[in-house]
Design a protein around this motif. Structure first.
Motif, mmCIF file in Angstrom:
data_model
loop_
_atom_site.group_PDB
_atom_site.id
_atom_site.type_symbol
_atom_site.label_atom_id
_atom_site.label_comp_id
_atom_site.label_asym_id
_atom_site.label_seq_id
_atom_site.Cartn_x
_atom_site.Cartn_y
_atom_site.Cartn_z
ATOM 1 N N PHE A 1 0.867 -1.182 0.000
ATOM 2 C CA PHE A 1 0.000 0.000 0.000
ATOM 3 C C PHE A 1 0.896 1.222 0.000
ATOM 4 O O PHE A 1 1.762 1.355 0.861
ATOM 5 N N HIS B 1 -1.752 -4.536 3.010
ATOM 6 C CA HIS B 1 -0.941 -3.680 3.875
ATOM 7 C C HIS B 1 -1.708 -2.370 4.023
ATOM 8 O O HIS B 1 -2.384 -1.927 3.097
ATOM 9 N N ALA C 1 0.114 -3.915 9.175
ATOM 10 C CA ALA C 1 -0.068 -2.519 9.612
ATOM 11 C C ALA C 1 1.291 -1.826 9.725
ATOM 12 O O ALA C 1 2.161 -2.253 10.482
ATOM 13 N N LEU C 2 1.442 -0.735 8.984
ATOM 14 C CA LEU C 2 2.748 -0.061 8.868
ATOM 15 C C LEU C 2 2.613 1.440 9.024
ATOM 16 O O LEU C 2 1.531 2.001 8.796
ATOM 17 N N ALA D 1 3.485 3.354 13.655
ATOM 18 C CA ALA D 1 2.637 2.184 13.380
ATOM 19 C C ALA D 1 1.912 1.688 14.635
ATOM 20 O O ALA D 1 0.794 1.167 14.536
ATOM 21 N N ALA E 1 9.266 -5.664 11.396
ATOM 22 C CA ALA E 1 10.379 -5.763 12.354
ATOM 23 C C ALA E 1 11.694 -5.689 11.572
ATOM 24 O O ALA E 1 11.724 -6.014 10.381
ATOM 25 N N GLU F 1 15.786 4.922 11.043
ATOM 26 C CA GLU F 1 15.512 6.078 11.915
ATOM 27 C C GLU F 1 15.593 5.740 13.400
ATOM 28 O O GLU F 1 15.399 6.633 14.239
ATOM 29 N N ARG G 1 6.003 -2.212 21.571
ATOM 30 C CA ARG G 1 4.818 -1.326 21.644
ATOM 31 C C ARG G 1 3.757 -1.765 20.638
ATOM 32 O O ARG G 1 2.565 -1.735 20.914
ATOM 33 N N LYS G 2 4.210 -2.192 19.457
ATOM 34 C CA LYS G 2 3.249 -2.608 18.422
ATOM 35 C C LYS G 2 2.550 -3.907 18.837
ATOM 36 O O LYS G 2 1.356 -4.072 18.617
ATOM 37 N N ILE H 1 6.653 -9.429 10.522
ATOM 38 C CA ILE H 1 7.405 -9.856 9.330
ATOM 39 C C ILE H 1 8.624 -8.943 9.264
ATOM 40 O O ILE H 1 8.499 -7.721 9.439
ATOM 41 N N GLN I 1 12.056 -6.978 7.754
ATOM 42 C CA GLN I 1 12.764 -6.446 6.593
ATOM 43 C C GLN I 1 13.712 -7.556 6.127
ATOM 44 O O GLN I 1 14.115 -8.409 6.917
ATOM 45 N N TYR J 1 9.352 -11.485 -0.580
ATOM 46 C CA TYR J 1 9.094 -10.265 -1.346
ATOM 47 C C TYR J 1 9.217 -10.669 -2.818
ATOM 48 O O TYR J 1 10.330 -10.831 -3.329
#
Ligand code: FAD
Length: 276
Positions: free
Chosen positions: A41, A68, A96-97, A114, A135, A142, A155-156, A165, A167, A259
């Motif tokens: 998305f 997404h 959810a991102l 997120a 994750a 950042e 927190r998520k 999932i 990177q 991916y």
């Protein structure tokens, strides 16, 4: 036959030809009995309709589709509309991102991170959706520190996410250490490795510089050495990624998320290798 659970990620095509190509890709990947297909998305809702169309088509084919949702630059009302539409279509799983604000733009949405989106989805829809979050075994670019990034994952999860999932990465130690540290921090949900097949070194280097995933020096140099010999580069990439997947399987990764970049050939070879 392979006993690892698999899932495949697509981007929503822009053209009718791209949709046809994606149908063929799905038809090829269906032989591996994926748990779900997810569809990306664009931040700010730039792919909203195309993501929805692709997700509904997958659902109609009888597969579990997981859209997404990236919340940056979106309002609560926009996200509420999306959630209601997905619920009405029987979608049961979301990724959810936060998303990334396109360069040069300033975020103007109702969500900053997120974790706020996960909390909003739970508040709006209770336990309807299985929620996946992102994750980062090599840590988000950042993040202030690795520990702060892991606390953000916590927190998520505490906000209601069911699993994560990652990177992509090419160093399995980064993943194993990450999973260990997550467990020590009180994160006890499945953390599924995201797997990026190797198609092309220029494209991979570009993705990696944006998302902070490291291409190890030995791998980068070997890939560069192939120059324009794409067939040999892909064959080498299939070996490297198959070995990575085998290591992850052997050491207990809960499943594998590919991916796909909407392609099936290289991935089919990798999965056949790990099933042998
Ligand atoms: P967050 O979890 O919000 O974290 C973002 C950064 O902020 C991290 O560095 C975190 O440590 C930090 N942070 C979080 N909370 C705080 C706080 N309270 N104070 C200080 N720092 C904080 N992008 C898309 O646009 N569309 C997609 O479809 C998409 N799919 C993806 C699928 C997967 C599996 C993955 C791994 C990534 C995907 N992305 C997608 C990319 C993702 O949107 C970017 O990596 C984005 O930069 C971060 O998103 P996040 O959900 O991890 O953000």
């Amino acid at each position: 036959m392979n006993t690892t659970t698999l899932s495949f990620e697509f981007f929503p095509p822009k053209t009718a030809e791209g949709m046809d190509n994606l149908r063929q890709t799905r038809a090829e990947l269906a032989q591996f009995l994926p748990e779900f297909y997810s569809v990306t998305f664009g931040a700010g809702g730039s792919t909203r309709d195309r993501t929805m169309d692709t997700v509904y088509e997958i659902q109609q084919e009888g597969f579990q589709a997981a859209p997404h949702i990236s919340c940056v630059s979106s309002s609560k009302a926009e996200i509420r509309d999306l959630l209601q539409a997905y619920q009405a279509h029987g979608i049961k799983r979301l990724v959810a991102l936060r998303g990334d604000v396109p360069s040069g733009e300033v975020s103007s949405g109702d969500f900053k991170y997120a974790a706020e989106l996960v909390a909003f989805i739970r508040a709006e829809t209770g336990n309807h959706f299985h929620i996946e979050v992102a994750a980062y075994p090599e840590f988000h670019p950042e993040a202030r520190t690795p520990a702060a990034d892991i606390l953000n994952l916590k927190r998520k999860i505490d906000a209601g996410a069911n699993s994560a999932i990652t990177q992509y990465f090419y160093n399995p130690d980064a993943y194993f250490r990450f999973v260990e540290q997550c467990a020590a921090t009180g994160i006890h949900v499945p953390i599924v490795p995201g797997i990026m097949p190797i198609y092309n070194i220029t494209q991979l280097a570009r993705f990696s510089s944006i998302c902070g995933a490291e291409i190890p020096r030995w791998l980068k140099l070997r890939l560069e050495e192939y120059g324009d010999d794409m067939a040999s580069l892909r064959a080498f990439g299939i070996d490297v990624v198959s070995e990575l997947c085998e290591t992850l399987q052997v050491w207990g990764a809960p499943s594998l998320h590919f991916y796909t970049l909407n392609r099936s050939g290289v991935i089919s070879n990798i999965i056949k290798n790990i099933c042998e």
